[in-house]
Design an enzyme around this catalytic site. Structure first.
Site, PDB file in Angstrom:
ATOM      1  N   ASP A 141       2.498  -4.161  -7.513  1.00 34.98           N
ATOM      2  CA  ASP A 141       2.664  -3.758  -6.132  1.00 34.98           C
ATOM      3  C   ASP A 141       1.260  -3.553  -5.551  1.00 34.98           C
ATOM      4  O   ASP A 141       0.256  -3.577  -6.269  1.00 34.98           O
ATOM      5  CB  ASP A 141       3.537  -2.497  -6.033  1.00 34.98           C
ATOM      6  CG  ASP A 141       4.190  -2.387  -4.660  1.00 34.98           C
ATOM      7  OD1 ASP A 141       3.651  -2.981  -3.696  1.00 34.98           O
ATOM      8  OD2 ASP A 141       5.218  -1.716  -4.533  1.00 34.98           O
ATOM      9  N   GLU A 161       8.293   3.543   3.278  1.00 33.71           N
ATOM     10  CA  GLU A 161       7.763   4.107   2.030  1.00 33.71           C
ATOM     11  C   GLU A 161       7.624   5.634   2.095  1.00 33.71           C
ATOM     12  O   GLU A 161       8.459   6.316   2.689  1.00 33.71           O
ATOM     13  CB  GLU A 161       6.448   3.413   1.655  1.00 33.71           C
ATOM     14  CG  GLU A 161       6.646   1.890   1.500  1.00 33.71           C
ATOM     15  CD  GLU A 161       5.478   1.194   0.852  1.00 33.71           C
ATOM     16  OE1 GLU A 161       4.968   1.676  -0.167  1.00 33.71           O
ATOM     17  OE2 GLU A 161       5.098   0.115   1.354  1.00 33.71           O
TER      18      GLU A 161
HETATM   19  C1  BGC Z   1       5.462  -2.099  -1.178  1.00 39.70           C
HETATM   20  C2  BGC Z   1       6.063  -3.422  -1.582  1.00 39.70           C
HETATM   21  C3  BGC Z   1       5.551  -4.530  -0.712  1.00 39.70           C
HETATM   22  C4  BGC Z   1       4.040  -4.540  -0.746  1.00 39.70           C
HETATM   23  C5  BGC Z   1       3.412  -5.645   0.090  1.00 39.70           C
HETATM   24  C6  BGC Z   1       3.955  -2.174  -1.044  1.00 39.70           C
HETATM   25  O1  BGC Z   1       3.417  -1.017  -0.497  1.00 39.70           O
HETATM   26  O2  BGC Z   1       5.799  -1.116  -2.127  1.00 39.70           O
HETATM   27  O3  BGC Z   1       7.453  -3.350  -1.549  1.00 39.70           O
HETATM   28  O4  BGC Z   1       6.078  -5.757  -1.136  1.00 39.70           O
HETATM   29  O5  BGC Z   1       3.565  -3.288  -0.266  1.00 39.70           O
HETATM   30  O6  BGC Z   1       3.483  -5.391   1.433  1.00 39.70           O
END
Ligand code: BGC
Length: 650
Positions: A297, A497
């Site tokens: 991630d 998030e």
């Molecule tokens: C998230 C992911 C995402 C990635 C790219 C991260 O902060 O947890 O789900 O795919 O960012 O944007």
């Protein structure tokens, strides 16, 4: 390899290596692998962000991949056109293929098309997963995935970081809406349908064809189970629980041929998954038989050690094959190179990672396909915001709505005089939620959605030419006679998030205004219909008491007209669309009623998993008068310290 617990059974690999196309893939992979030096191999293992790496730099370093993170666009322009996206895809493609150091390995571009191609101006934005979970409709899911793949491919992008297969156990978590359900059943059902819709059916003609894109099973593993629902937190549960509750969707995705898996930010008993060799290598690649590649991630690998270089090495040794780097991709490249040169990361591990990356690229046909703008998927008139996709999204909205209460006020007649109130009524940004144009989904207004329809637009369309009238009044005030009915649209403002983590589930403690509007209308004798925009179940007893009908619309996306389709009768007074949605998350009885999940001992939700009224049922107020005493107002805030190495703010 460590001893693997016996519960982990292998998934059948649909891409049998004896298949002629797989033999050809293998030859390509081995040929390119031999041609790459150590630097070229390390380059393949780095994914940089488009705002931070130019095409020239990507070519120069031979990087394996780029991404556009939430809120990142060609030229930094939120309104970048489809042609702008294609032109940038061409520029990266040309730079990668023309690079001397990269030995012309084509590059992969990944994006978060998590509810439609939602970073792109003009794209169709589908309901977030929580609403699709309520729809309980696998065919619909596959159709949405096909449409999403078409929109992504139309911009020249190869890969989406979806589906999210989290099984969400505590609704205070800011990513609750990215999950389909609190129970694995729905997730296990949907995972293969979404993967097949995005990639095509593994092993069959059309698999990863030009109108398909690579899928990502994310995030592996256990993220919906963190203590107190804290984003990126620690998961304390047995391996059986991890397996029984959280792994099913991933296993199903692997069996459907998913080509990439994203590691989860959470820890398991204190060890970050990004550094968890047992989970990533022994379980996922070993026992489950996953033969694609694992992407970290966003900077997730950095959470495995204080020292940057050590963190890169630790993650790769644990089984991460590609490092998604937020900003400092050059540092990650040099750190990883150093770890390889000094032997901390063995060459066999590097070869395994690069082989996996090349294999996925070969399966996706990247070694033989033309520049992005010359692919059939990018032909004029295909894809982004297509009318058929918007129609599908509107259908998805209709099917995702959940009716919690109705004393008979619904369905509405089209000749009704309707007052429409609440700050969500004419607000496409709010109805889309996070991961829409911007990372948090904030800062968007109706003009940012050229093809979108607000809920209010839908109410206007439903009543116009049928003798009805709709007046918009966000604060619920009106002059003159009472309207026949008021629809009040309210709910959570967008977030993504950890920014969406909450201490409690009380809605009125967050925003008391809608309740005041509902109560005032009631006092004046106006029947009230609440439409709740939300990324999670919330304690809304006061709002339920003040409503004659209560509809949960979740985060429906750009096709707000789907709400009016169900709230209003047909043009001749007939029942046009009944409610269909059923809760895939249990509804709380009080503001701290979480974790609350079907199957709990002493399970006593306000509305159980699977609940959802229908018009064809007798009018039912659902509840009787509900206890309003628990407002959570004034409750001390939790400590909101982020985990170390957190990526906030982006
Ligand atoms: C998230 C992911 C995402 C990635 C790219 C991260 O902060 O947890 O789900 O795919 O960012 O944007």
């Amino acid at each position: 390899m460590s001893q693997i617990a016996p519960m982990w059974r292998a998934s059948a690999n649909p891409l049998d290596c004896s298949h002629p196309s797989e033999r050809c893939v293998q030859r390509t992979v081995e040929g390119y692998l031999r041609s790459l030096g150590v630097e070229g191999k390390v380059g393949q293992m780095i994914q940089a962000e488009i705002a931070n790496a130019t095409p020239t730099e990507v070519g120069e370093y031979g990087l394996g991949s780029i991404l556009n993170g939430g809120g990142s666009f060609p030229g930094g322009d939120k309104h970048a056109s489809v042609d702008d996206w294609r032109a940038l895809a061409d520029a990266y493609h040309d730079a990668a293929r023309g690079s001397a150091r990269s030995h012309a390995v084509p590059l992969l571009w990944g994006t978060d098309a998590v509810h439609g191609h939602s970073n792109v101006y003009g794209a169709t934005v589908f309901p977030h997963n929580i609403g699709l979970g309520a729809a309980r409709d696998g065919d619909l899911m596959e159709a949405i995935a096909v449409a999403t793949a078409r929109e992504v491919a139309a911009t020249g992008i190869d890969w989406t970081f979806a589906p999210t297969l989290a099984v969400v156990r505590d609704d205070r978590w800011g990513r609750t809406y990215e999950g389909y359900a609190e129970h694995p059943d729905v997730v296990v059902d949907y995972a293969p349908r979404v993967v097949a819709g995005l990639q095509g059916a593994a092993g069959e003609a059309g698999f990863l064809g030009e109108d398909r894109v690579l899928a990502t099973a994310k995030h592996f593993l256990g993220e919906g189970h963190t203590t107190d629902g804290r984003d990126q937190g620690d998961v304390v549960c047995s391996e059986e629980t991890l397996h029984d509750l959280h792994a099913g969707g991933h296993r199903a995705a692997v069996a459907a041929g998913v080509q990439t898996v994203m590691a989860a930010y959470n820890s398991w008993h204190g060890t970050k998954v990004h550094g968890h060799r047992y989970l990533l290598t022994d379980v996922l690649k070993g026992a489950l038989g996953f033969d694609g590649f694992v992407v970290s991630d966003w900077d997730g690998f950095l959470q495995t050690a204080e020292d940057r270089a050590e963190a890169c090495g630790r993650s790769v040794n644990a089984g991460v094959d590609m490092l998604m780097v937020g900003v400092e991709w050059r540092a990650a490249y040099h750190d990883l190179l150093q770890q390889v040169v000094d032997g901390t990361v063995p060459m066999e591990r590097v070869d395994d990672a690069v082989r996996r990356i090349l294999r996925v690229k070969a399966r996706a046909g990247l070694f033989s396909c033309p520049r992005p703008s010359e692919r059939s998927a990018t032909e004029e008139g295909t894809g982004v915001g297509d009318a058929s996709h918007r129609k599908l999204a509107r259908q998805a909205v209709r099917r995702s709505l959940v009716l919690l209460k109705n004393n008979g006020v619904l369905p509405l007649r089209r000749d009704a005089k309707v007052l429409v109130a609440g700050d969500g009524a004419d607000n496409i940004g709010k109805q889309c939620g996070g991961w829409t144009l911007t990372w948090q989904g904030t800062g968007n207004d109706n003009a940012d959605f050229p093809n979108g329809t607000s809920l209010f637009d839908g109410f206007v369309q439903a009543t116009a030419h049928h003798g009805g009238a709709v007046a918009l009044s966000p604060n619920g005030e009106y002059a003159g006679e009472n309207p026949d009915v008021a629809i009040v649209v309210f709910g959570e403002d967008p977030y993504a998030e950890g920014d969406g983590d909450r201490d409690h589930l009380s809605y009125s403690a967050v925003d008391p205004k809608p309740l005041a509007i509902l109560r005032k209308l009631r006092e004046r004798g106006v029947p009230t219909v609440s439409v709740f925009l939300t990324g999670r179940p919330m304690w809304v007893n006061p709002e339920l008491n003040a409503s004659d009908a209560f509809v949960v619309a979740w985060l429906p996306g750009t096709e707000g007209g789907g709400v009016a389709d169900v709230l209003f009768r047909g043009p001749n007074g007939e029942l046009a669309h009944d409610f269909h949605g059923r809760l895939s998350f249990s509804w709380p009885r009080h503001a701290l009623h979480t974790p609350l999940n079907v199957g709990d001992t002493d399970y006593a939700p306000l509305f159980p998993y699977g609940y959802g009224l229908r018009y064809r049922d007798a009018a039912d107020d659902g509840t009787g008068r509900l206890d309003e005493s628990d407002t959570a107002v004034g409750r001390p805030a939790r400590d909101s310290t982020r985990p170390t190495g957190s990526t906030y703010p982006r």
